[in-house]
Structure formats: C-alpha cells, structure tokens
Design a protein around this motif. Sequence first.
Motif, PDB file in Angstrom:
ATOM      1  N   GLU A 154      -9.244 -12.982   0.312  1.00  0.00           N
ATOM      2  CA  GLU A 154      -8.776 -11.700   1.032  1.00  0.00           C
ATOM      3  C   GLU A 154      -8.357 -10.274   0.315  1.00  0.00           C
ATOM      4  N   GLU A 155      -7.400 -11.313  -1.148  1.00  0.00           N
ATOM      5  CA  GLU A 155      -6.921 -10.110  -1.238  1.00  0.00           C
ATOM      6  C   GLU A 155      -7.000  -9.880  -2.835  1.00  0.00           C
ATOM      7  N   TRP A 156      -7.434 -11.132  -3.385  1.00  0.00           N
ATOM      8  CA  TRP A 156      -6.912 -10.585  -4.871  1.00  0.00           C
ATOM      9  C   TRP A 156      -8.280 -11.109  -5.417  1.00  0.00           C
ATOM     10  N   ALA A 157      -8.901 -10.986  -6.980  1.00  0.00           N
ATOM     11  CA  ALA A 157      -9.721 -12.151  -7.156  1.00  0.00           C
ATOM     12  C   ALA A 157      -9.970 -11.771  -9.288  1.00  0.00           C
ATOM     13  N   GLU A 158      -9.392 -12.441 -10.064  1.00  0.00           N
ATOM     14  CA  GLU A 158      -9.297 -12.508 -10.973  1.00  0.00           C
ATOM     15  C   GLU A 158     -10.551 -12.903 -12.021  1.00  0.00           C
ATOM     16  N   PRO A 159     -11.134 -12.577 -13.154  1.00  0.00           N
ATOM     17  CA  PRO A 159     -12.240 -13.146 -14.104  1.00  0.00           C
ATOM     18  C   PRO A 159     -11.693 -14.372 -14.649  1.00  0.00           C
ATOM     19  N   ILE A 160     -11.967 -15.303 -14.823  1.00  0.00           N
ATOM     20  CA  ILE A 160     -11.653 -16.571 -15.780  1.00  0.00           C
ATOM     21  C   ILE A 160     -12.835 -17.245 -17.034  1.00  0.00           C
ATOM     22  N   LEU A 161     -12.435 -17.865 -18.493  1.00  0.00           N
ATOM     23  CA  LEU A 161     -13.115 -17.871 -19.045  1.00  0.00           C
ATOM     24  C   LEU A 161     -12.694 -19.490 -19.216  1.00  0.00           C
ATOM     25  N   VAL A 162     -13.191 -19.966 -19.740  1.00  0.00           N
ATOM     26  CA  VAL A 162     -12.837 -22.070 -20.234  1.00  0.00           C
ATOM     27  C   VAL A 162     -13.530 -21.907 -20.809  1.00  0.00           C
ATOM     28  N   GLY A 163     -13.504 -22.751 -22.034  1.00  0.00           N
ATOM     29  CA  GLY A 163     -14.379 -23.259 -23.366  1.00  0.00           C
ATOM     30  C   GLY A 163     -13.371 -24.966 -22.955  1.00  0.00           C
ATOM     31  N   ILE A 164     -15.120 -25.709 -23.089  1.00  0.00           N
ATOM     32  CA  ILE A 164     -14.819 -26.672 -23.509  1.00  0.00           C
ATOM     33  C   ILE A 164     -15.302 -27.387 -24.489  1.00  0.00           C
ATOM     34  N   ASP A 165     -15.467 -28.685 -24.839  1.00  0.00           N
ATOM     35  CA  ASP A 165     -16.629 -29.594 -25.666  1.00  0.00           C
ATOM     36  C   ASP A 165     -17.163 -30.095 -24.882  1.00  0.00           C
ATOM     37  N   GLY A 166     -18.295 -30.753 -25.675  1.00  0.00           N
ATOM     38  CA  GLY A 166     -19.436 -31.226 -25.330  1.00  0.00           C
ATOM     39  C   GLY A 166     -18.955 -32.482 -24.342  1.00  0.00           C
ATOM     40  N   GLU A 167     -17.858 -33.585 -24.202  1.00  0.00           N
ATOM     41  CA  GLU A 167     -17.301 -34.391 -23.306  1.00  0.00           C
ATOM     42  C   GLU A 167     -16.123 -33.735 -21.499  1.00  0.00           C
ATOM     43  N   GLY A 168     -16.396 -32.334 -21.898  1.00  0.00           N
ATOM     44  CA  GLY A 168     -15.876 -31.711 -20.703  1.00  0.00           C
ATOM     45  C   GLY A 168     -14.250 -31.351 -21.120  1.00  0.00           C
ATOM     46  N   ASP A 169     -13.837 -31.722 -21.938  1.00  0.00           N
ATOM     47  CA  ASP A 169     -12.558 -31.623 -22.421  1.00  0.00           C
ATOM     48  C   ASP A 169     -12.060 -29.751 -22.497  1.00  0.00           C
ATOM     49  N   ILE A 170     -11.072 -29.942 -22.028  1.00  0.00           N
ATOM     50  CA  ILE A 170     -10.583 -28.382 -22.438  1.00  0.00           C
ATOM     51  C   ILE A 170      -9.799 -27.733 -23.340  1.00  0.00           C
ATOM     52  N   LEU A 171     -10.660 -26.873 -24.255  1.00  0.00           N
ATOM     53  CA  LEU A 171     -10.277 -26.183 -25.806  1.00  0.00           C
ATOM     54  C   LEU A 171      -9.140 -25.301 -24.978  1.00  0.00           C
ATOM     55  N   TRP A 172      -9.737 -24.095 -24.219  1.00  0.00           N
ATOM     56  CA  TRP A 172      -8.886 -22.951 -23.639  1.00  0.00           C
ATOM     57  C   TRP A 172      -9.638 -22.572 -22.748  1.00  0.00           C
ATOM     58  N   GLN A 173      -8.691 -21.559 -22.078  1.00  0.00           N
ATOM     59  CA  GLN A 173      -8.704 -20.423 -21.109  1.00  0.00           C
ATOM     60  C   GLN A 173      -8.026 -19.382 -21.009  1.00  0.00           C
ATOM     61  N   ARG A 174      -8.399 -19.126 -20.549  1.00  0.00           N
ATOM     62  CA  ARG A 174      -7.605 -17.516 -19.936  1.00  0.00           C
ATOM     63  C   ARG A 174      -8.506 -16.723 -18.550  1.00  0.00           C
ATOM     64  N   ILE A 175      -7.022 -15.905 -18.315  1.00  0.00           N
ATOM     65  CA  ILE A 175      -7.543 -15.932 -16.954  1.00  0.00           C
ATOM     66  C   ILE A 175      -7.002 -13.790 -17.406  1.00  0.00           C
ATOM     67  N   TYR A 176      -8.292 -13.102 -16.665  1.00  0.00           N
ATOM     68  CA  TYR A 176      -8.162 -11.592 -17.042  1.00  0.00           C
ATOM     69  C   TYR A 176      -7.668 -10.610 -15.765  1.00  0.00           C
ATOM     70  N   GLY A 177      -6.176 -10.700 -15.712  1.00  0.00           N
ATOM     71  CA  GLY A 177      -6.071 -10.077 -14.657  1.00  0.00           C
ATOM     72  C   GLY A 177      -6.413  -8.547 -15.207  1.00  0.00           C
ATOM     73  N   LEU A 178      -7.298  -8.303 -14.037  1.00  0.00           N
ATOM     74  CA  LEU A 178      -7.439  -6.344 -13.713  1.00  0.00           C
ATOM     75  C   LEU A 178      -7.054  -6.033 -11.977  1.00  0.00           C
ATOM     76  N   PRO A 179      -6.750  -4.749 -11.985  1.00  0.00           N
ATOM     77  CA  PRO A 179      -7.054  -4.538  -9.869  1.00  0.00           C
ATOM     78  C   PRO A 179      -7.843  -4.524  -9.668  1.00  0.00           C
ATOM     79  N   GLY A 180      -7.536  -5.186  -8.191  1.00  0.00           N
ATOM     80  CA  GLY A 180      -8.380  -5.035  -7.456  1.00  0.00           C
ATOM     81  C   GLY A 180      -9.019  -7.183  -8.295  1.00  0.00           C
ATOM     82  N   PHE A 181     -10.296  -6.230  -7.770  1.00  0.00           N
ATOM     83  CA  PHE A 181     -11.313  -8.050  -8.078  1.00  0.00           C
ATOM     84  C   PHE A 181     -12.294  -7.483  -9.392  1.00  0.00           C
ATOM     85  N   GLY A 182     -12.285  -8.833  -9.328  1.00  0.00           N
ATOM     86  CA  GLY A 182     -12.829  -8.748 -10.777  1.00  0.00           C
ATOM     87  C   GLY A 182     -13.894  -9.272 -10.800  1.00  0.00           C
ATOM     88  N   PHE A 183     -15.292  -9.890 -11.509  1.00  0.00           N
ATOM     89  CA  PHE A 183     -16.758 -10.644 -11.530  1.00  0.00           C
ATOM     90  C   PHE A 183     -17.041 -10.822 -13.161  1.00  0.00           C
TER      91      PHE A 183
END
Length: 198
Positions: A154-183
């Motif tokens: 309702e108020e905001w939405a930020e695009p995210i990227l997540v890198g995982i390995d072949g077993e599903g374990d997180i290697l890195w994650q980023r949230i990219y703050g942009l004004p308003g809604f981002g996809f």
Amino acid sequence: GMLDAGGSLLWQKAMGSFSGSSDLASTGAGAARIGTDGFVMTGWKLSFADANEAWVVRMDGGGSVLWQKGIGQDDYGEARDVVETRDGDLIIAKGSYVIEPFTEEYDIQILKLSSTGELVWRWSYDSSPHDFDGPVIEMRTGIIVFSGVAGSWEEWAEPILVGIDGEGDILWQRIYGLPGFGFISNLVESFDGGLIVV
C-alpha cells in the motif's frame, strides 16, 4: 503451443478443463526449454475444490505431457518462472500467500524439483508483509539468483535480488531502495559474469 522458425503453428494444447473436472481455470506464467527436446511450463490452477495451486507441467517436444505436479503447502500458490539447472533439475520461483483474518501475508518460495518432478528442497523468503516473486536465473558459476519485491504494497515496494547455492543456502541478498514502487521483470547474465537487471 509450438511454432516453427517461420512462425507457423506446429501444435497447440489446452491444459485444464471447465467440465469433467474440478478445475475452474488454468493459467500459464513461465516456460523453459529442457534438454534437447522438451520443455516445462509453470503457472497455477484454480479449482472449485481448492484454492489456486502452483502448477508445473513437463512436456516432450511434441506436446505430450510427461508429468504434471501441483505444489501446495496449505496456502495459495502461483509458480511464475522456471529454469533448468546444469545438473538437469528445475528451479521454480513461486509466490505463496496465506489469507488470515484482517491480513494477507505474501512470501517468495524457491523450489528445486528433480527432472521427474520430485521435490528436492523448498526455500522461503519472508522479509516483509508483502514479498512478490520475480524472474530466476542460474549463473555460469552455478549460483541461482532470484528477484522479487519486498514491501507493504500500500505504501512502498523495493526490488530485491538474492543469490543462493544449489542447496538453497543464501550467499548474498540485496534490497535496492528506490522511490515509490520498483519491480524487476528480467535478469540476464552479462559477458563478465555480472547481471543485467531490467
């Protein structure tokens, strides 16, 4: 359906039924080529008997269904994107949401299926009340990168990227703050091993 190189229709196939089944509607969302002759389609099915359920269909090159699988976990689900990994398995990006009184919670789920449709693992990403899934890609290094949107909707939405390995374990994650809604609508690996993000 499938077209030849000139755009002529080779075959088409309707999936789902309004009669003789509990299916109310079926919707396709993603597709990927599998091996040398075949592909997989993702989407969801809506039925009178149950809530909409994430849906995966494996076909050969002639359009014959080799297997199909509904993927649920006591929630609503929509399988939107799919990619074949180098080991022949499937990575599927799935939206999942549970409707509780006075609230709706959305999560991103990444699933790994074997080439025969068996669930290998399931991974959930839940950083905010509304997390929506986006495209997924396997890099040349074997890292699986998926995208989505995190926000209150309702108020905001930020695009995210997540890198995982072949077993599903997180290697890195980023949230990219942009004004308003981002996809994020598409991911392409660059020549130098980076990512082109649209």
